[in-house]
Design an enzyme around this catalytic site. Structure first.
Site, PDB file in Angstrom:
ATOM      1  N   ASP A 520      -8.184 -20.920   8.399  1.00  0.00           N
ATOM      2  CA  ASP A 520      -6.739 -21.170   8.481  1.00  0.00           C
ATOM      3  C   ASP A 520      -6.016 -19.863   8.833  1.00  0.00           C
ATOM      4  OD1 ASP A 520      -4.425 -22.675   8.226  1.00  0.00           O
ATOM      5  OD2 ASP A 520      -4.276 -22.416   6.050  1.00  0.00           O
ATOM      6  N   GLU A 523      -3.641 -17.294  13.487  1.00  0.00           N
ATOM      7  CA  GLU A 523      -2.877 -17.095  14.746  1.00  0.00           C
ATOM      8  C   GLU A 523      -2.814 -15.627  15.135  1.00  0.00           C
ATOM      9  OE1 GLU A 523      -1.972 -19.039  12.161  1.00  0.00           O
ATOM     10  OE2 GLU A 523      -2.644 -20.844  13.178  1.00  0.00           O
TER      11      GLU A 523
END
Ligand SMILES: *[C@@H]1O[C@H](CO)[C@@H](O)[C@H](O)[C@H]1NC(C)=O
Ligand SMILES: *[C@@H]1O[C@H](CO)[C@@H](O)[C@H](O)[C@H]1NC(C)=O
Ligand SMILES: *[C@@H]1O[C@H](CO)[C@@H](O)[C@H](O)[C@H]1NC(C)=O
Ligand SMILES: *[C@@H]1O[C@H](CO)[C@@H](O)[C@H](O)[C@H]1NC(C)=O
Ligand SMILES: *[C@@H]1O[C@H](CO)[C@@H](O)[C@H](O)[C@H]1NC(C)=O
Ligand SMILES: CC(=O)N[C@H]1CO[C@H](CO)[C@@H](O)[C@@H]1O
Length: 936
Positions: A520, A523
Site C-alpha cells: 500500500d 505512490e
C-alpha cells in the site's frame, strides 16, 4: 535488470540509400495526404491547390521505392495569423498552463486568441498553419526503419528547447512499430523497465509511415485499409524542451480506451477531457490522477479494427482529448524523458492487448488459492476480533480462502512488527488458517520509521547501513511522514534494496508466516508535502509547466520532493515507478521465502507491474456509483497487463447496506481478485456478519465463483503465456457492437456477466450481441439477441449467460480452493447454432513456481461437432488421479432427447430437460487425461 537503463535500439541495418529531401513523386500517397491535409487545414473536404502542400510531403514505407532526387522547399505562403479556425473542435490549446494568458502573451507564442468559445475550448490556440516548430532537415531509410533529423530555428515558450532532435522509426515486428524522438546530443532519462523484445523483425508489416517535412509530422497508417493509427499532422505541434514535451495525434474515431489510472467510463470522454499521469494517493474521484500511471490507449477505427499506442514515459504528463475534424484528437504533454512510442496493430482489441502485454511483460501466474475469496478490514483492532471474523464465516459455510490484515496489526504502525498486546494471538491465527488450508496476507508500507531508538528497529538500522533509502537533494536520507510518524523511504530501484527487504521479510516470516504481501501507500504517499523540511526551489521541484495534478500547483503534494535522488535518476523522473519497483522487489522476496507462487497486491502500478503482482482499485466508498466504476476499472487493468485486479467489495469508506453488499459480492465474484475490504470504524461487512438471508445470497454467488474457478484458472494460464485478457468488455468479442457497454463484462469469450448496479432494482437491462446465449443456471436459450433485454434480477442472483460455442471446465463448489481442487471436473458445454463448441482446461498443483516453464501441468482441449464431443490431451504431466477425474457433462442446446448417449464407447443413461433442452450426464468417472469421446 534493476537499475539498468532500457536497452537502446538494437538493430539498425545498413542504409540502402541516403536521401535528403524527397519529392512528392508518389501519386497515390500524395492524394491521400492531400485529402488529409485539406481537411485539417480548412475544416472542409475540398481539395486545396496541390502546390500549397507539396513542401511538407514525403513518403516512406517498408520496401517502398522512394525517389531520391533533391529538391528545394518552396515557401508555403499562408495568410498570418491563420486564426479563422471555424470550429471549436479544431482548436488546439496553445496555453496549457490554464492561467496567465492574455491576448498579447498568447499572440507572442504565435497563437490565436478568442474568448468567445464553448466550455473547455482553449481561448489561446494554434493557428491552422503553425511555423514555429520542427522541420525535417534530413532523413535516411533502412530496411527495418528510418531515421530523421528534426530541427527548429525558433524558441518555444519553454526553457531548454532541444533545437535538434532525432527521430528513429523501427519496424520491430509485423504487429508493432516503434518511433522514438530524442536528443541525439545529450542522453536524457529513459524509463528503466525491461521490455520483452524478441529477435524478430518485421517481414510483412501492415503499416506505413509518412513524414511531413516543413512542419514535422509523422503519420502511421494501416496499409491494408488506409486508416490512421497515429497522425501528428494538423494537431498540437511538436515541442521538445527540457521540461515540456508535446506531441499530438489524430484519433481514428472517438472510440478510445485506456489511459490509466483514472476513474471514468470505459469509453473515454473525448469532449475536452484532461487526463493526468502522476502516481497519487487519492481515493478515486472522477478523472483525477490516481495511484498508477499507464500511458497506453486503444483506439477503434471506422472499420472496427483496433490499434494501440503506448508512450513509454514515466514523467508527470497530461493527455488532452478533444473533438477534432469530425473525430477526436489527443495531445500528450510530458515534462521529461523522451518520446518513445509503440504502436500495436491489433487488428482485434484482444490482439492489441496481447501485443502490448507481450512487450511490457506477460503477467505473473497467481497461485490457485488466490482465486478464492479474500476478507479484510482496516480496524479489526485485535487478533481476538480477527479470530471472531474467521470463525463466524467458517460457521456460516462461506467459501473463503484468505484472511488479510490492514495496518492495525502493527506495533505503532511499524512495518515488520505486530502489536504484541492487541495482536498477541496473531501467530496462532496464522497457524490455524494454515491448518484449515487458508492463507494469510499482510499489508506493508514503504515508509520506514527513522526515529526509533537505535538498535531497536532493524528495518531502519539495516537500511541506513545498506544505504538504500531515497536521498534528499542534499544527499541525506529524505525524511517524510507516514503512518508510523517520521519516515524514510526505501529506494526499490536500488538493487541492494531487494536483499534488505528480503531480510526484513524473512525475520518476520519466521514468526508470522504470511502468504502474500499487500504493498500500500507506494505512490509513494507522504503525509507532508515533499519532506518534513519541504522541497527546493529548483526546476525539478518547481517545473515551468505542471500538468493538472490534484493540488495543481505542485508535484510534491502528498509525496516526495521531485528533486529527491534515487539510484536510477531523480524522483522527478521515477516517481511513478515507485509502486512497480516495490512490487518487483516484493515478488522476488516472496518467491525466495515461499518457494511457491504467491501474490503481491500493489496500489501504485506502471506498465510491467503485472509481471510482479496484481492491483486493487483503491480506497473507494460503499456507494452504488463506486460499484459501477469498478467494472471499467477492472477492464482497464486487463488492457494494462495487470489482470489480477479487484475493487474493495461492499465498499471501503462509508457504511454499506445488506442490499449494496449483496450486489457487490455478486459483481465481485467475477473480479479476478475477489476481496471484501472495509474501513476503520465502519460496520462489519464480511458475509458472516449479515442476517441469514443475506448470507445465503452471498454464499450462493461464492459457490458459483468457486464452481467456475477451473475456467478462470485456465483463462489465467492463457493470460500468463500469451497475454490474453481475462475479463473483457463486450466490444472485445464483438467489435462494432457495444463500444460503450461497461456495465456488463465477459470472462474470456464465454461467460457474460450482467449485474445489477442500482439500488432497489429487481431487473436489469442487458445488452446481448447477436450470438447464441444460454442462461447459466438452467440452460434455457435467450431468444432475443442483438439488443437490450430486460432480465429478472432478484436480489438472490446475478444474471450469467454462456455463449453458444463454449466448453467450460468446472468443479463442485467447496469451502476452500484446496478442497475444491480435490474434486472431480465437470464440463459445461454450450452449443452454437451449428452444434459446435470448444474450450480447454489447464490444471497443475496450483502453486509451483515453475509449473508452466517446466511443463508440470496438464492441458486438455475440447471440441464439439456433429453431436460428438472429443478431447485432445496436449500435456499430461500433472496427473493426481482424484483431481483429474471427469464426473459430469452438461450440454446446453440439445434439441431433443437423444436415442443413445455413449461415453468412450460405453452407453450411459442421461438426464434430459426437454423444457430447456439440456442434456446432463453424471457419475462418469473417466480420466480426463485419456482422450474423451462423447456421442449423442
Ligand atoms: C512487546 O513488544 C515490545 C516492543 O514493541 C517489547 O519491548 C516487549 O518486550 C514485547 N513484549 C513481549 C511480551 O514480547
Ligand atoms: C550494494 O552493496 C554492495 C555490498 O555492500 C556494495 O559494494 C555496492 O556498492 C552497493 N551498491 C549500491 C548501488 O549501493
Ligand atoms: C531559491 O531560489 C533563489 C534564486 O531564485 C535562491 O537565491 C535561493 O537560495 C533558493 N532557495 C533555496 C532554498 O534553494
Ligand atoms: C430458466 O431461467 C430463465 C431466467 O431466469 C427463466 O426466465 C426461465 O423461466 C427458466 N426456465 C425454466 C424452464 O425454469
Ligand atoms: C483430498 O483428498 C484426499 C484423498 O481423497 C484427502 O486425503 C485430503 O484430505 C483431501 N484434501 C482436501 C483439502 O480436501
Ligand atoms: C465516485 C465516488 O463516489 N468517489 C468517492 C470515492 O471515495 C472517496 C473517498 O474515499 C470520495 O472522495 C470520492 O468522492
Amino acid at each position: 535488470m534493476g537499475g539498468k537503463e532500457d536497452e537502446m535500439l538494437v538493430f539498425l541495418p545498413k542504409p540502402r540509400r541516403r536521401l535528403r529531401l524527397t519529392s512528392w513523386g508518389l501519386a497515390m500517397d500524395v492524394v491521400l495526404l492531400t485529402l488529409t491535409f485539406s481537411l485539417f487545414a480548412l475544416g472542409t473536404f475540398s481539395i486545396i491547390n496541390p502546390t500549397q502542400f507539396q513542401n511538407f510531403l514525403s513518403y516512406f514505407h517498408c520496401g517502398s521505392k522512394s525517389s531520391s532526387q533533391n529538391t528545394t522547399l518552396p515557401n508555403l505562403h499562408v495568410g498570418a495569423p491563420q486564426c479563422d479556425v471555424t470550429f471549436d473542435s479544431d482548436r488546439f490549446d496553445c496555453w496549457p498552463e490554464g492561467k496567465g494568458a492574455v491576448q498579447q502573451t498568447c499572440e507572442a507564442r504565435g497563437c490565436c486568441w478568442d474568448t468567445n468559445v464553448g466550455q473547455g475550448v482553449p481561448t489561446c490556440f494554434y493557428p491552422r498553419i503553425f511555423n514555429n516548430s520542427y522541420r525535417v532537415a534530413s532523413f535516411q531509410e533502412f530496411t527495418h526503419g528510418m531515421e530523421a533529423v528534426l530541427q527548429r530555428s525558433t524558441q518555444s515558450p519553454y526553457p531548454g528547447d532541444v533545437m535538434e532532435l532525432k527521430l528513429e522509426v523501427t519496424y520491430e515486428t509485423n504487429e508493432r512499430l516503434r518511433f522514438k524522438i530524442f536528443d541525439p546530443n545529450n542522453k536524457r532519462y529513459e524509463v528503466p523497465i525491461d521490455l520483452q523484445k524478441g529477435k524478430e523483425m518485421a517481414s510483412n508489416p501492415d503499416y506505413k509511415v509518412s513524414l511531413s517535412m516543413e512542419q514535422f509530422a509523422i503519420t502511421i497508417r494501416r496499409t491494408s485499409t488506409g486508416d490512421i493509427m497515429f497522425d501528428s499532422s494538423g494537431v498540437s505541434p511538436l515541442i521538445f524542451a527540457d521540461q515540456y514535451i508535446q506531441i499530438g495525434t489524430q484519433l481514428a474515431t472517438s472510440n478510445v480506451y485506456g489511459l490509466g489510472e483514472h476513474r471514468s467510463s470505459l469509453k473515454l470522454d473525448t469532449d475536452w477531457t484532461k487526463i493526468t499521469f502522476w502516481a497519487r494517493d487519492q481515493a478515486p474521484i472522477l478523472d483525477e490522477n490516481l495511484y498508477g500511471s499507464h500511458p497506453f490507449f486503444m483506439n477503434l477505427d471506422g472499420k472496427n479494427n483496433a490499434h494501440g499506442v503506448f508512450l513509454l514515459n514515466s514523467n508527470a504528463m497530461e493527455v488532452d482529448l478533444q473533438p477534432s475534424y469530425g473525430s477526436s484528437a489527443l495531445t500528450y504533454r510530458s515534462i521529461g524523458g523522451i518520446l518513445d512510442f509503440y504502436v500495436f496493430l491489433g487488428p482485434t482489441p484482444d490482439a492489441v492487448v496481447r501485443q502490448y502485454v507481450n512487450l511490457i511483460g506477460k503477467p505473473f501466474f497467481p497461485p490457485f488459492w488466490s482465486f478464492g475469496f479474500h476478507l479484510c478490514k482496516y480496524g479489526y483492532m485485535s487478533s481476538t476480533e480477527v479470530k471472531k471474523v474467521i470463525d463466524r464465516n467458517r460457521a456460516a459455510n462461506i467459501p473463503y480462502d484468505v484472511q488479510w490484515n490492514d495496518i492495525d496489526y502493527m506495533a505503532s504502525h511499524l512495518d515488520w512488527t505486530y502489536d504484541n498486546t492487541t495482536y498477541a494471538g496473531l501467530p496462532a491465527i496464522v497457524e490455524d488458517l494454515h491448518q484449515h488450508d487458508q492463507k494469510y496476507v499482510i499489508i506493508v508500507d514503504p515508509g520506514i520509521s527513522s526515529v526509533e531508538s537505535p538498535g531497536t528497529y532493524p528495518p531502519y538500522d539495516e537500511g541506513v547501513k545498506d544505504d538504500i533509502f531515497v536521498k534528499a537533494h542534499d544527499g541525506s536520507n529524505l525524511q517524510g511522514k507516514v503512518w508510523p510518524g517520521q519516515t524514510v523511504f526505501p529506494d526499490f530501484l536500488n538493487p541492494n534494496a531487494t536483499d534488505w527487504w528480503y531480510r526484513q521479510a524473512k525475520r518476520y516470516h519466521d514468526v508470522v508466516p504470511f502468504d502474500g504481501l499487500w504493498t500500500d501507500m507506494n505512490e509513494p504517499s507522504n503525509f507532508v508535502d515533499g519532506s518534513i523540511s519541504g522541497c527546493t526551489n529548483s526546476s525539478l521541484d518547481n517545473p515551468p509547466f505542471i500538468p493538472p495534478v490534484i493540488d495543481g500547483s505542485s508535484l510534491f503534494s502528498r509525496t516526495l520532493c521531485p528533486s529527491a535522488q534515487q539510484y536510477v535518476s531523480s524522483h522527478y523522473n521515477v516517481h511513478s515507478l515507485y509502486g512497480f519497483s516495490e512490487a518487483r522487489a516484493s515478488m522476488g522476496v516472496l518467491n525466495q521465502l515461499k518457494s511457491e507462487r504467491s501474490i503481491v497486491i500493489s496500489r501504485s502500478t506502471f506498465p510491467s507491474s503485472g509481471r510482479y503482482g496484481g492491483h486493487w482499485l483503491g480506497d473507494n466508498r460503499s456507494g452504488w456509483k463506486d460499484l459501477y466504476y469498478s467494472i471499467p476499472g477492472i477492464i482497464n487493468f486487463q488492457m494494462f497487463g495487470i489482470p489480477f485486479v479487484g475493487a474493495d467489495i461492499c465498499g471501503f469508506g462509508g457504511g454499506t447496506t445488506p442490499e449494496l453488499c449483496t450486489r457487490w459480492m455478486q459483481v465481485g465474484a467475477f473480479y479476478p481478485f475477489m476481496r471484501n475490504h472495509d474501513a476503520l470504524g465502519q460496520k462489519d461487512q464480511d458475509p458472516g456478519s449479515f442476517d441469514l438471508v443475506t448470507q445465503g445470497y452471498m454464499r450462493s454467488v461464492l459457490q458459483t465463483r468457486y464452481h467456475l474457478l477451473p475456467y478462470l484458472y485456465s483463462l489465467f494460464f492463457r493470460n500468463h503465456i500469451q497475454g490474453t485478457p481475462v475479463v473483457r468488455p463486450l466490444f472485445f468479442q464483438y467489435p462494432g457492437e457495444a463500444s460503450e457497454v461497461d456495465k456488463q463484462f465477459l470472462w474470456g469469450t464465454s461467460l457474460l456477466i450482467s449485474p445489477v448496479l442500482e439500488e432497489g432494482a429487481t431487473f436489469v437491462s442487458a445488452y446481448f450481441p447477436s450470438d447464441v446465449w444460454y442462461d447459466f443456471y438452467n440452460g434455457s436459450r435467450l431468444s432475443t439477441v442483438g439488443e437490450s433485454v430486460r432480465l429478472d434480477a432478484p436480489l438472490s442472483k446475478i444474471n450469467l449467460h454462456v455463449r453458444g460455442g463454449s466448453v467450460l471446465p468446472t468443479k463442485p463448489a467447496s469451502l476452500t480452493t484446496a478442497a475444491l481442487r480435490n474434486q472431480s471436473f465437470s464440463l459445461l458445454v454450450a452449443l452454437a447454432d451449428d452444434g459446435s463448441a470448444e474450450g480447454e482446461v489447464y490444471w497443475d498443483d496450483g502453486k509451483s513456481l515453475d509449473s508452466v516453464e517446466k511443463e508440470k501441468y496438464s492441458s486438455v482441449s475440447f471440441s464439439v461437432a456433429g453431436k460428438i464431443l472429443e478431447s485432445i490431451v496436449f500435456v499430461d504431466n500433472y496427473d493426481v488421479g482424484s483431481e483429474m477425474q471427469l464426473d459430469g457433462i452438461t450440454i446446453f442446446g440439445v434439441g431433443k432427447m437423444p436415442q443413445q448417449v455413449m461415453v468412450n464407447n460405453v452407453a450411459v443413461i442421461p438426464h434430459y430437460d426437454g423444457k430447456n433442452h439440456v442434456l446432463k450426464l453424471s457419475g462418469l468417472s473417466v480420466n480426463l487425461l485419456q482422450p474423451l469421446k462423447v456421442t449423442w
